[in-house]
Design a protein around this motif. Structure first.
Motif, PDB file in Angstrom:
ATOM      1  N   THR A  14       0.857  -1.184   0.000  1.00  0.00           N
ATOM      2  CA  THR A  14       0.000   0.000   0.000  1.00  0.00           C
ATOM      3  C   THR A  14       0.893   1.234   0.000  1.00  0.00           C
ATOM      4  OG1 THR A  14      -1.709   1.220   1.206  1.00  0.00           O
ATOM      5  CG2 THR A  14      -0.181  -0.071   2.527  1.00  0.00           C
ATOM      6  N   ARG A  15       0.418   2.284  -0.628  1.00  0.00           N
ATOM      7  CA  ARG A  15       1.202   3.517  -0.670  1.00  0.00           C
ATOM      8  C   ARG A  15       0.989   4.363   0.590  1.00  0.00           C
ATOM      9  NH1 ARG A  15       3.743   5.212  -4.866  1.00  0.00           N
ATOM     10  NH2 ARG A  15       3.339   7.414  -4.517  1.00  0.00           N
ATOM     11  N   LYS A  16      -0.135   4.180   1.216  1.00  0.00           N
ATOM     12  CA  LYS A  16      -0.463   4.968   2.408  1.00  0.00           C
ATOM     13  C   LYS A  16      -0.287   4.114   3.658  1.00  0.00           C
ATOM     14  CE  LYS A  16      -1.889   8.712   0.361  1.00  0.00           C
ATOM     15  NZ  LYS A  16      -1.197   9.949   0.557  1.00  0.00           N
ATOM     16  N   PRO A  17       0.015   4.739   4.777  1.00  0.00           N
ATOM     17  CA  PRO A  17       0.142   3.957   6.012  1.00  0.00           C
ATOM     18  C   PRO A  17      -1.198   3.356   6.417  1.00  0.00           C
ATOM     19  CG  PRO A  17       0.281   6.313   6.468  1.00  0.00           C
ATOM     20  CD  PRO A  17       0.240   6.159   4.982  1.00  0.00           C
ATOM     21  N   ILE A  18      -1.128   2.243   7.097  1.00  0.00           N
ATOM     22  CA  ILE A  18      -2.330   1.611   7.633  1.00  0.00           C
ATOM     23  C   ILE A  18      -2.463   2.103   9.071  1.00  0.00           C
ATOM     24  CG2 ILE A  18      -3.420  -0.579   8.243  1.00  0.00           C
ATOM     25  CD1 ILE A  18      -1.640  -1.837   6.008  1.00  0.00           C
ATOM     26  N   VAL A  19      -3.588   2.721   9.360  1.00  0.00           N
ATOM     27  CA  VAL A  19      -3.800   3.265  10.708  1.00  0.00           C
ATOM     28  C   VAL A  19      -5.006   2.587  11.341  1.00  0.00           C
ATOM     29  CG1 VAL A  19      -2.746   5.496  10.196  1.00  0.00           C
ATOM     30  CG2 VAL A  19      -5.168   5.189   9.814  1.00  0.00           C
ATOM     31  N   ALA A  20      -4.996   2.523  12.643  1.00  0.00           N
ATOM     32  CA  ALA A  20      -6.094   1.897  13.382  1.00  0.00           C
ATOM     33  C   ALA A  20      -7.354   2.733  13.248  1.00  0.00           C
ATOM     34  CB  ALA A  20      -5.705   1.760  14.846  1.00  0.00           C
ATOM     35  N   GLY A  21      -8.473   2.050  13.117  1.00  0.00           N
ATOM     36  CA  GLY A  21      -9.766   2.725  13.119  1.00  0.00           C
ATOM     37  C   GLY A  21     -10.208   3.005  14.542  1.00  0.00           C
ATOM     38  N   ALA A  22     -11.295   3.721  14.684  1.00  0.00           N
ATOM     39  CA  ALA A  22     -11.789   4.106  16.008  1.00  0.00           C
ATOM     40  C   ALA A  22     -12.104   2.891  16.870  1.00  0.00           C
ATOM     41  CB  ALA A  22     -13.032   4.995  15.875  1.00  0.00           C
ATOM     42  N   ASP A  23     -12.673   1.829  16.271  1.00  0.00           N
ATOM     43  CA  ASP A  23     -13.011   0.642  17.046  1.00  0.00           C
ATOM     44  C   ASP A  23     -11.756  -0.073  17.563  1.00  0.00           C
ATOM     45  OD1 ASP A  23     -12.409  -0.009  14.361  1.00  0.00           O
ATOM     46  OD2 ASP A  23     -13.431  -1.942  14.531  1.00  0.00           O
ATOM     47  N   GLU A  24     -10.710  -0.150  16.730  1.00  0.00           N
ATOM     48  CA  GLU A  24      -9.455  -0.771  17.161  1.00  0.00           C
ATOM     49  C   GLU A  24      -8.788   0.046  18.269  1.00  0.00           C
ATOM     50  OE1 GLU A  24      -5.185  -2.380  15.427  1.00  0.00           O
ATOM     51  OE2 GLU A  24      -6.701  -1.645  14.017  1.00  0.00           O
ATOM     52  N   VAL A  25      -8.821   1.361  18.119  1.00  0.00           N
ATOM     53  CA  VAL A  25      -8.243   2.230  19.149  1.00  0.00           C
ATOM     54  C   VAL A  25      -8.995   2.035  20.457  1.00  0.00           C
ATOM     55  CG1 VAL A  25      -7.928   4.629  19.855  1.00  0.00           C
ATOM     56  CG2 VAL A  25      -7.356   3.936  17.517  1.00  0.00           C
ATOM     57  N   ALA A  26     -10.307   1.935  20.408  1.00  0.00           N
ATOM     58  CA  ALA A  26     -11.111   1.755  21.610  1.00  0.00           C
ATOM     59  C   ALA A  26     -10.794   0.402  22.286  1.00  0.00           C
ATOM     60  CB  ALA A  26     -12.599   1.836  21.282  1.00  0.00           C
TER      61      ALA A  26
END
Length: 142
Positions: free
Chosen positions: A128-140
């Protein structure tokens, strides 16, 4: 030298005056003393970020972090099996820049290695060209 460290590794805009204040306050023997020097010349709204940048710069230099990162990125091409994947977590722009250069080009400074026909010799193919970031549910959940 201290001003260069603060600028290069802390990306600190006011590296020269900060370095001068630290040098003038010598001997600075504890982190509390260093904090007091920095707080004494930093306006309140910028104080926390400035402290973070200064301590980041010092940590990077003391631990030789950029050299270690570069060495492991270059070595990974010989360690990971063909078709294998590498995942790299970067925590600030200095690391991110180096990781992107190596993964895109196979070289630390971004020049793509090519064979005599002009084909890229970069050992990695980006997933992927963009970083993979955690979504709100994963952060929670974390």
């Amino acid at each position: 030298e201290l001003a260069r460290v603060l600028k290069d590794y802390g990306e600190e805009k006011y590296s020269r005056p900060l370095a001068r204040a630290i040098v003038d306050a010598r001997p600075v023997e504890t982190t509390a003393e260093l904090v007091a020097v920095i707080e004494g010349m930093t306006p309140e709204p910028k104080r926390t970020k400035t402290l973070a940048r200064v301590f980041q710069a010092l940590r990077i230099v003391v631990n030789n972090e950029m050299v270690e990162l570069e060495e492991v990125l270059i070595a990974a091409a010989d360690i990971v099996r063909p078709g294998g994947r590498i995942a790299v977590l970067s925590y600030h722009s200095l690391e991110d820049r180096r990781v992107k250069n190596v993964l895109r080009s196979g070289a630390l400074h971004g020049e793509v290695m090519r064979d005599e026909m002009g084909n890229s010799l970069a050992p990695w193919k980006l997933v992927t060209r963009k970083p993979i970031v955690a979504g709100a549910d994963e952060v929670a959940r974390n």
